[in-house]
Design an enzyme around this catalytic site. Structure first.
Site, short mmCIF file in Angstrom:
data_model
loop_
_atom_site.label_atom_id
_atom_site.label_comp_id
_atom_site.label_asym_id
_atom_site.label_seq_id
_atom_site.Cartn_x
_atom_site.Cartn_y
_atom_site.Cartn_z
N GLU A 16 26.81 -10.57 -17.92
CA GLU A 16 27.95 -11.01 -17.12
C GLU A 16 28.36 -12.45 -17.47
O GLU A 16 29.52 -12.83 -17.32
CB GLU A 16 27.60 -10.91 -15.63
CG GLU A 16 28.70 -10.29 -14.80
CD GLU A 16 28.27 -9.93 -13.38
OE1 GLU A 16 28.54 -8.80 -12.97
OE2 GLU A 16 27.68 -10.78 -12.69
N HIS A 56 8.67 5.46 -28.39
CA HIS A 56 8.76 6.90 -28.65
C HIS A 56 10.16 7.43 -28.37
O HIS A 56 10.36 8.63 -28.27
CB HIS A 56 7.70 7.63 -27.82
CG HIS A 56 6.31 7.22 -28.21
ND1 HIS A 56 5.52 7.95 -29.05
CD2 HIS A 56 5.61 6.09 -27.91
CE1 HIS A 56 4.37 7.32 -29.23
NE2 HIS A 56 4.40 6.18 -28.56
N LYS A 88 37.26 -2.19 -10.00
CA LYS A 88 37.50 -2.23 -8.55
C LYS A 88 38.96 -1.92 -8.26
O LYS A 88 39.28 -1.15 -7.34
CB LYS A 88 37.18 -3.63 -7.99
CG LYS A 88 35.72 -3.98 -7.99
CD LYS A 88 35.51 -5.32 -7.29
CE LYS A 88 34.12 -5.84 -7.53
NZ LYS A 88 33.95 -7.24 -7.12
O1 PA5 Z 1 26.72 -12.25 -10.40
C1 PA5 Z 1 27.66 -11.92 -9.69
O2 PA5 Z 1 28.46 -12.74 -9.24
C2 PA5 Z 1 27.87 -10.48 -9.29
O3 PA5 Z 1 27.00 -9.61 -9.93
C3 PA5 Z 1 27.68 -10.31 -7.80
O4 PA5 Z 1 26.37 -10.72 -7.46
C4 PA5 Z 1 27.91 -8.86 -7.36
O5 PA5 Z 1 29.16 -8.42 -7.79
C5 PA5 Z 1 27.82 -8.75 -5.84
O6 PA5 Z 1 28.76 -9.58 -5.24
P1 PA5 Z 1 28.66 -9.98 -3.72
O7 PA5 Z 1 27.40 -10.72 -3.51
O8 PA5 Z 1 29.87 -10.82 -3.48
O9 PA5 Z 1 28.69 -8.70 -2.91
#
Ligand code: PA5
Length: 447
Positions: free
Chosen positions: A289, A310, A424
């Site tokens: 990310e 494996h 989303k």
């Molecule tokens: O690293 C990030 O920002 C994301 O992976 C969030 O943790 C994830 O989308 C969850 O978001 P939230 O805590 O707002 O529900």
């Protein structure tokens, strides 16, 4: 006490040491930008000195919540997705007994997760199971608006109320979210739940040492003080040492970028201890990310060995040569098991009799590393002395700071995640969420 160490000598056959050293100035400059806060995404740098800024009072408050909930729960349900669950899950799995679920008696509530998927069977089977247990809920969402955890919380909250009554349910729910905004903040305040705040300047994937990780881990009986102590030690080591030899984060960030620039586009995080499976999942989110954007980024993959030798082993040995490996090697296992001698030796294993299982595992590791190097896969090795809270704290902070340096070397903003919004938007359009009428019309025309 020995600490986490990093060894890159098995990269030199692919990239000369001088070339990696030539990235020293660049990596140090990126670390400086993180420390000074003058790089991209600098409104999300609260995690950098987070370990050392956790006070005794912070820890005591969390421990008080943990003691209260622990006393009345067999299970703590942690509701969250992405950075709001992977940190706690990684530490939980690394530090738990392999057969935790089968143990008859636990000293603290067992951690179970929800809201990290939208599986109908998962939620039904979870509520069926919870009929038979006493439980509490920690609901975590920084934005307070994420669909998956909100959906799970709606169902589990109703289940808890039906089981223990509205008043008792309130005392068994903790919400961890933004300090002022978002649906979860509003809900928590209206319902009167205990709350913890996720700092504005700490993104989800960097939040394991905020209440996001510490609260559920403390409820489930883990030593959060040692986890934090390990991270503090690594913070000191990575922020204040500027030589490659002494600063593992600089070395790791520079080496993986040198490999990427030479055409190695995929990094496989390898473990030889299955308890680290979710550390790899947490790492995949952290790096995927943070770095995968603007058409760039090392693709983070992971294997659990020797199981995956494996399956994925074939590709790693002989598939497309765009891979490098980073092995997390654990020096000492917790237990000692020797291979027994067998008078008949029908399985032809007597040559191993008397050796430890861990020695066999270590030879699998060494043999694999050498085979993969011969097959064209460079190897970075990170070693921790054993799996305990302190070393996991060190490891997590090490990966976080190296990720910041590495993302800046890649010239991306490591602290945003604009690409997460695309699915989303489509999902909301398909589900006809109010406010998405135009998108609904457009997406339906495509179907
Ligand atoms: O690293 C990030 O920002 C994301 O992976 C969030 O943790 C994830 O989308 C969850 O978001 P939230 O805590 O707002 O529900």
């Amino acid at each position: 006490m020995n600490n986490l160490s990093i060894d890159i000598k098995n990269v030199y056959g692919f990239i000369p040491e001088t070339e990696i050293n030539s990235l020293k100035a660049e990596s140090v400059a990126k670390l400086d930008a993180l420390k000074k806060g003058d790089g991209e995404g600098n409104d999300f740098l609260g995690w950098i000195d987070l370990p050392s800024s956790i006070s005794e009072e912070n820890l005591q408050t969390i421990e008080k919540t943990a003691a209260r909930l622990s006393a009345k729960s067999d299970i703590v349900i942690v509701i969250g997705i992405g950075g709001s669950y992977l940190g706690a899950k990684a530490v939980n799995d690394a530090l738990s007994h392999n057969f935790e679920g089968l143990k008859e008696k636990r000293d603290a509530p067992m951690m179970i997760f929800a809201g990290h998927n939208i599986g109908e069977d998962y939620i039904q089977e979870l509520t069926d199971t919870l009929d038979n247990y006493s439980y509490s809920i920690v609901v975590i969402s920084k934005s307070g608006t994420t669909t998956e955890p909100a959906l799970a919380f709606r169902i589990l909250k109703d289940h808890l109320i039906a089981k223990v009554g509205a008043e008792e349910a309130v005392s068994r729910i903790v919400a961890i979210t933004d300090g002022s905004k978002g649906a979860l903040r509003e809900l928590a305040e209206q319902e009167g739940y205990e709350t913890y705040v996720i700092p504005d300047n700490v993104g989800g994937r960097f939040s394991v040492l905020t209440p996001v990780g510490l609260v559920p881990l403390a409820i489930s009986g883990f030593n959060i003080r040692e986890l934090v102590a390990g991270a503090v030690a690594m913070e000191e080591r990575c922020l204040n040492k500027e030589s490659f030899e002494e600063n593992p984060a600089l070395l790791y960030a520079a080496t993986r970028n040198a490999l990427y620039r030479s055409g190695k586009k995929i990094e496989i995080l390898v473990n030889y201890n299955n308890k680290l499976h979710y550390v790899s999942e947490w790492w995949k989110q952290l790096y995927g990310e943070s770095e995968g954007k603007d058409g760039k980024g090392i693709f983070p993959a992971a294997v659990d060995n020797s199981s995956d030798l494996h399956s994925m082993g074939q590709y790693i040995q002989e598939g497309e040569r765009i891979l490098f490996e980073t092995v997390i090697s654990v020096t000492n296992s917790e237990h000692t098991v020797h291979v027994p001698k067998d008078s008949k030796d029908l399985d032809k294993l007597n040559y191993l009799a008397g050796k430890r299982i861990d020695e066999v595992n270590k030879m699998a590791e060494l043999g694999t590393t050498l085979a993969h190097i011969d097959g064209g896969v460079p190897n970075i090795r990170i070693e921790i002395p054993e799996i305990n809270a302190n070393y996991i704290g060190q490891l997590m902070y090490f990966f976080e700071i190296a990720c910041g340096i590495s993302g800046y070397m890649l010239e991306v903003n490591p602290f945003n995640q604009p690409g997460v919004e695309a699915y989303k938007k489509n999902m909301f359009a398909l589900l006809e969420k109010p406010g998405f009428e135009e998108e609904t019309k457009k997406i339906k025309e495509r179907l």
